[in-house]
Design a protein around this motif. Structure first.
Motif, PDB file in Angstrom:
ATOM      1  N   VAL A   5      66.478  16.508  12.532  1.00 15.48           N
ATOM      2  CA  VAL A   5      65.795  16.401  11.243  1.00 15.48           C
ATOM      3  C   VAL A   5      66.441  15.308  10.397  1.00 15.48           C
ATOM      4  N   ILE A   6      67.754  15.256  10.403  1.00 16.65           N
ATOM      5  CA  ILE A   6      68.468  14.245   9.605  1.00 16.65           C
ATOM      6  C   ILE A   6      68.250  12.857  10.195  1.00 16.65           C
ATOM      7  N   VAL A   7      68.301  12.745  11.511  1.00 20.61           N
ATOM      8  CA  VAL A   7      68.125  11.455  12.182  1.00 20.61           C
ATOM      9  C   VAL A   7      66.728  10.891  11.907  1.00 20.61           C
ATOM     10  N   ALA A   8      65.747  11.765  11.725  1.00 17.41           N
ATOM     11  CA  ALA A   8      64.369  11.317  11.510  1.00 17.41           C
ATOM     12  C   ALA A   8      64.138  10.734  10.109  1.00 17.41           C
ATOM     13  N   ARG A   9      65.057  10.958   9.194  1.00 24.35           N
ATOM     14  CA  ARG A   9      64.885  10.432   7.838  1.00 24.35           C
ATOM     15  C   ARG A   9      65.095   8.925   7.821  1.00 24.35           C
ATOM     16  N   GLU A  10      64.366   8.263   6.944  1.00 25.86           N
ATOM     17  CA  GLU A  10      64.406   6.804   6.873  1.00 25.86           C
ATOM     18  C   GLU A  10      65.814   6.248   6.597  1.00 25.86           C
ATOM     19  N   PRO A  11      66.581   6.785   5.630  1.00 18.74           N
ATOM     20  CA  PRO A  11      67.921   6.204   5.424  1.00 18.74           C
ATOM     21  C   PRO A  11      68.808   6.295   6.667  1.00 18.74           C
ATOM     22  N   ALA A  12      68.727   7.433   7.360  1.00 19.85           N
ATOM     23  CA  ALA A  12      69.541   7.594   8.574  1.00 19.85           C
ATOM     24  C   ALA A  12      69.047   6.666   9.680  1.00 19.85           C
ATOM     25  N   LYS A  13      67.728   6.510   9.797  1.00 17.86           N
ATOM     26  CA  LYS A  13      67.174   5.598  10.809  1.00 17.86           C
ATOM     27  C   LYS A  13      67.680   4.176  10.605  1.00 17.86           C
ATOM     28  N   GLY A  14      67.644   3.722   9.359  1.00 24.74           N
ATOM     29  CA  GLY A  14      68.112   2.369   9.062  1.00 24.74           C
ATOM     30  C   GLY A  14      69.580   2.187   9.374  1.00 24.74           C
ATOM     31  N   CYS A  15      70.363   3.170   8.991  1.00 22.55           N
ATOM     32  CA  CYS A  15      71.807   3.116   9.246  1.00 22.55           C
ATOM     33  C   CYS A  15      72.085   3.118  10.757  1.00 22.55           C
ATOM     34  N   ILE A  16      71.379   3.967  11.482  1.00 22.92           N
ATOM     35  CA  ILE A  16      71.580   4.037  12.933  1.00 22.92           C
ATOM     36  C   ILE A  16      71.155   2.703  13.589  1.00 22.92           C
ATOM     37  N   GLY A  17      70.066   2.120  13.101  1.00 30.83           N
ATOM     38  CA  GLY A  17      69.638   0.832  13.635  1.00 30.83           C
ATOM     39  C   GLY A  17      70.673  -0.257  13.422  1.00 30.83           C
ATOM     40  N   ARG A  18      71.267  -0.283  12.248  1.00 27.72           N
ATOM     41  CA  ARG A  18      72.331  -1.274  11.972  1.00 27.72           C
ATOM     42  C   ARG A  18      73.558  -0.994  12.822  1.00 27.72           C
ATOM     43  N   ALA A  19      73.904   0.273  12.985  1.00 26.02           N
ATOM     44  CA  ALA A  19      75.073   0.628  13.800  1.00 26.02           C
ATOM     45  C   ALA A  19      74.835   0.263  15.263  1.00 26.02           C
ATOM     46  N   ALA A  20      73.608   0.420  15.736  1.00 24.26           N
ATOM     47  CA  ALA A  20      73.291   0.077  17.122  1.00 24.26           C
ATOM     48  C   ALA A  20      73.380  -1.424  17.360  1.00 24.26           C
ATOM     49  N   GLN A  21      72.998  -2.222  16.367  1.00 22.45           N
ATOM     50  CA  GLN A  21      73.077  -3.677  16.513  1.00 22.45           C
ATOM     51  C   GLN A  21      74.532  -4.137  16.547  1.00 22.45           C
ATOM     52  N   LEU A  22      75.392  -3.477  15.794  1.00 22.56           N
ATOM     53  CA  LEU A  22      76.808  -3.853  15.769  1.00 22.56           C
ATOM     54  C   LEU A  22      77.542  -3.407  17.018  1.00 22.56           C
ATOM     55  N   GLY A  23      77.130  -2.302  17.574  1.00 22.02           N
ATOM     56  CA  GLY A  23      77.908  -1.758  18.690  1.00 22.02           C
ATOM     57  C   GLY A  23      77.157  -1.840  19.922  1.00 22.02           C
TER      58      GLY A  23
END
Length: 123
Positions: free
Chosen positions: A105-123
């Motif tokens: 549920v938390i991962v599906a939220r837009e702020p978390a999605k954006g953060c996860i996308g940025r973290a995936a690009q860095l790592g």
């Protein structure tokens, strides 16, 4: 008549034996001051966050094996409320399926999605 005088004398003698009753002023009733409960300590918050972080980290590691999931876990923790983290921490101990649903549920939220996308690009 003698009897009445005798009883009167005895009554007077006995009346002298009793301490006089004096009323003393009573102290005013003072209610104790109303105190506020102490603010919640950060110890509970930090320990709850720590347990929730461990549960979230395990869930992310299941979904992304072999990856460093620390930054993604940070995104989920930062996107969750304290109530959600408490729920995840409590469920993670006994019911990993519902803890996984709470994380989703938390991962599906837009702020978390954006953060996860940025973290995936860095790592």
């Amino acid at each position: 008549m003698r009897l009445i005088l005798s009883l009167g004398a005895v009554s007077l003698a006995l009346a002298g034996c009793v301490a006089p009753v004096t009323t003393q002023p009573t102290a005013p009733i003072v209610n104790p001051p109303v105190t506020q409960p102490p603010p919640p300590t950060n110890t509970l918050d930090s320990s709850t966050r720590s347990v929730a972080r461990d549960v979230i980290n395990r869930e992310m590691a299941k979904r992304l094996p072999g990856r460093n999931v620390g930054p993604i876990t940070d995104c989920v923790v930062n996107g969750a409320s304290m109530a959600e983290l408490t729920d995840i921490a409590a469920r993670g101990v006994n019911d990993s399926a519902s803890a996984a649903a709470s994380v989703a549920v938390i991962v599906a939220r837009e702020p978390a999605k954006g953060c996860i996308g940025r973290a995936a690009q860095l790592g």
